[in-house]
Design an enzyme around this catalytic site. Structure first.
Site, short mmCIF file in Angstrom:
data_model
loop_
_atom_site.label_atom_id
_atom_site.label_comp_id
_atom_site.label_asym_id
_atom_site.label_seq_id
_atom_site.Cartn_x
_atom_site.Cartn_y
_atom_site.Cartn_z
CD GLU A 180 14.95 -8.30 11.78
OE1 GLU A 180 13.92 -8.06 11.12
OE2 GLU A 180 15.61 -9.35 11.61
CG HIS A 206 12.93 -6.57 7.12
ND1 HIS A 206 12.76 -6.92 5.80
CD2 HIS A 206 13.71 -7.54 7.67
CE1 HIS A 206 13.41 -8.04 5.57
NE2 HIS A 206 14.02 -8.43 6.67
CG HIS A 240 10.69 -2.09 2.12
ND1 HIS A 240 10.81 -3.37 1.62
CD2 HIS A 240 10.30 -1.33 1.07
CE1 HIS A 240 10.51 -3.38 0.33
NE2 HIS A 240 10.20 -2.15 -0.01
#
Length: 655
Positions: A445, A448, A451
């Site tokens: 997670e 993510h 990013h």
């Protein structure tokens, strides 16, 4: 600098949203009156209007997932039709579409590549929303979008209600004697002077019994309860499939899978099916060997007909026998705060980013809020909510709130995001102790989140995870997972919460060696889900019976062990019926090929903690967000095309 998380005025969210949407619509109408529209005077303010709506709505929808109550559900259901109607009206506004097209045509030579990407994506999405259709079809699409949003929420709510309504009470210690002490402590309670143990369908509790429960009948009882949850979702699936099929037909597509691929890296239905079937073909023989080994092991307990509810239990015992992996031994070394602090040290070491705990307000006292800085400058904020609660939806996810961008006045907007997990909660006498699997989930997670948060793209519509093709959005998350198996990385935080002892090399080697235990079975399970999802959306299946037949046919082709007939996995498949993965669940494996291939760069360099490579990855993949297609960014990073064999090698399926 950052907007504070504040839902104290939640009950007035509907009226406040109405005002915001009316204001936004009026501002867009004013933009449309501009005679000589340019990127600066039209696209930029239009983009900022969208961000403002998202910034308002995200906490309202988020709170329904992490602090669910009658009021959050009521507010969600009040706001959903408003935003659905607004977004449909905007996305079907032919004037906005033609304005964007004109700017694309008139200024093609003066626009930079990022601005061109914004226009390319927006024009494509307007077409996919039906802006070119007549009013009758537009009105029908509006109805369909609203109904689909409502059905998705209902699917999710049914699942949450079913999860929360079940309890399995055990009063015989013999049935729980193999459970780790930390799981036992969470399950234990006193009633009428007797010690009893309560198990629920909340993931930490369910996993504890299905993995360590000594009583086979009790294992089947909780397994059956889990995989028959929310039977009413069967009818919701029928309706969702029917409405999606009608929607994409109106838009000119043959089926939903075709529509889904129009925004993804994969180009054709055949390409996706071929990719998944190749993985199944290359992994099936090894999966059969893994299952046979498990069946032979279970025979020692006189189990001659291994069932689905036995798999986790005997897999854990076999894994322990082969690799001496005892989760209870490891968990004291993975205390939540220690893991987080060591994880932050690792991220600082490789990406040069620092996490600082703040006293910013969140939705629960167990949520920690951190500011992220780079070279001494604050660049982002992250909310981390890891412990399971009864009012929290199951699973783990990252939710983006603000995007990074430069506004029309030249000012930086800093990004924010939430990470949510369902890890074992702390108790009065015990802190939150994680399994290594939880640690891997946290890395995933955070991949993510980074990013989104490390983006330096000045346009919100392609900054962070915005504009990233769905079948590559898992690349950065899966890439970061691999580091959770590295010895140097683990030593940064794997410290006993009471003694401070660092996890030994031998114990870490056991985790690394066990990483690929039953990897082929695991891969086939993911391929099964992905093929079922994709095939389900290639034509219209109208009844629960037909949906089940699709799932059965996929299992017959790729699985090595079919579950019992009562298993209704589809009724809990929230990724595709209550999330954004419809005809896109294959994305996990598609992106995993990229992440495995990228990680091989670090392996080949001889140093996993390779700061030079990590910074290159940060600058090419993370900072560019959705401003370039991922296949181009991947080639820029690795100077090669991705290979399926990299994934199979890293998973130990081929050598």
């Amino acid at each position: 600098m950052f907007n504070e998380f504040n839902i104290s005025n939640l009950e007035n969210a509907k009226s406040n949203l109405e005002v915001l949407l009316t204001t936004s619509k009026n501002e867009i109408d004013e933009l449309l009156k501009i005679e000589n529209k340019t990127y600066e005077n039209f696209v930029k303010p239009y983009e900022e209007i969208g961000e403002r709506v998202n910034e308002f709505l995200t906490p309202i929808f988020h709170i329904d997932s992490v602090k669910n109550s009658e009021i959050t559900t009521k507010v969600y259901e009040e706001c959903l039709p408003l935003i659905s109607d607004y977004e449909t009206n905007i996305s079907q506004n032919d004037n906005i579409y033609r304005s964007l097209k004109d700017i694309q045509d008139n200024y093609s030579t003066s626009l930079n590549d990022i601005q061109k990407k914004v226009l390319e994506n927006e024009i494509r999405d307007f077409k996919l929303s039906g802006c070119h259709l007549n009013n009758e079809k537009k009105d029908r699409l509006k109805e369909l979008n609203l109904k689909l949003s409502e059905l998705s929420h209902k699917f999710s709510q049914n699942l949450l209600n079913a999860t929360n309504s079940y309890e399995m009470i055990i009063d015989n210690y013999e049935d729980v004697k193999e459970l780790p002490q930390s799981d036992l402590a969470l399950a234990k309670f006193e009633e009428d002077g007797k010690t009893k143990y309560k198990f629920t369908l909340q993931m930490p509790s369910y996993l504890a019994y299905i993995t360590y429960g000594s009583n086979r009948e009790k294992r089947e009882e909780i397994y059956k309860a889990y995989c028959t949850r929310a039977p009413e979702n069967g009818k919701i699936i029928e309706e969702i499939l029917k409405l999606k099929y009608e929607k994409v037909n109106i838009l000119g597509f043959d089926n939903y899978a075709q529509y889904s691929l129009s925004t993804k890296m994969a180009k054709t239905e055949e390409e996706v099916v071929r990719f998944l079937e190749e993985l199944a073909l290359k992994g099936k023989d090894k999966a059969k060997e893994e299952l046979k080994e498990l069946e032979e092991y279970a025979k020692e307990d006189n189990i001659t007909n291994l069932k689905s509810y036995d798999l986790a239990y005997y897999s854990e015992k076999l894994k322990k026998a082969k690799y001496d992996i005892d989760q209870e031994y490891y968990r004291p070394f993975f205390e939540q705060n220690s893991v987080l602090n060591g994880f932050f040290n690792f991220l600082n070491e490789v990406f040069n980013i620092k996490f600082t705990l703040t006293d910013a307000k969140a939705w629960d006292t167990t949520v920690n809020v951190y500011d992220i800085s780079e070279d001494g400058k604050t660049i982002a904020r992250i909310y981390i909510d890891l412990q399971s609660r009864k009012d929290k939806r199951g699973g783990a996810w990252m939710n983006n709130w603000h995007s990074y961008y430069i506004n029309s006045k030249g000012k930086e907007q800093l990004p924010t995001a939430y990470i949510v997990g369902n890890f074992p909660p702390a108790k009065d006498d015990t802190p939150s102790l994680l399994r290594h699997d939880d640690v891997v989930t946290l890395f995933h997670e955070m991949g993510h989140a980074l990013h989104h948060l490390l983006s330096k793209v000045p346009e919100a519509l392609v900054s962070g995870i915005s504009g990233v093709a769905w079948d590559v959005v898992e690349f950065p998350s899966q890439f970061l997972e691999y580091f959770a198996y590295d010895k140097e990385v683990l030593k940064l935080f794997a410290k006993h919460y009471e003694t401070g002892e660092v996890l030994s090399d031998e114990a870490i080697d056991r985790i690394i060696n066990a990483k690929n235990f039953q990897s082929s079975l695991g891969m086939l399970r993911q391929v099964e889900f992905a093929l079922f999802d994709f095939k389900l959306h290639q034509k219209l299946y109208e009844t629960e019976y037909e949906v089940q037949k699709v799932l059965d046919s996929v299992r017959d082709k790729v699985s090595v062990m079919n579950p019992p007939k009562y298993n209704k996995f589809q009724n809990g498949f929230s990724h595709i019926f209550a999330g954004g993965y419809a005809a896109g669940y294959y994305s996990y494996k598609w992106a995993e090929v990229l992440s495995a291939d990228a990680f091989f760069m670090f392996i080949d360099s001889g140093k996993v903690l390779n700061k030079e490579l990590a910074v290159k990855y940060k600058n090419i993949i993370l900072k560019n967000g959705g401003s370039k297609d991922m296949d181009k960014l991947f080639f820029e990073l690795t100077n090669r095309e991705p290979s399926v064999d990299s994934l199979l090698k890293i998973d130990g399926i081929i050598s």
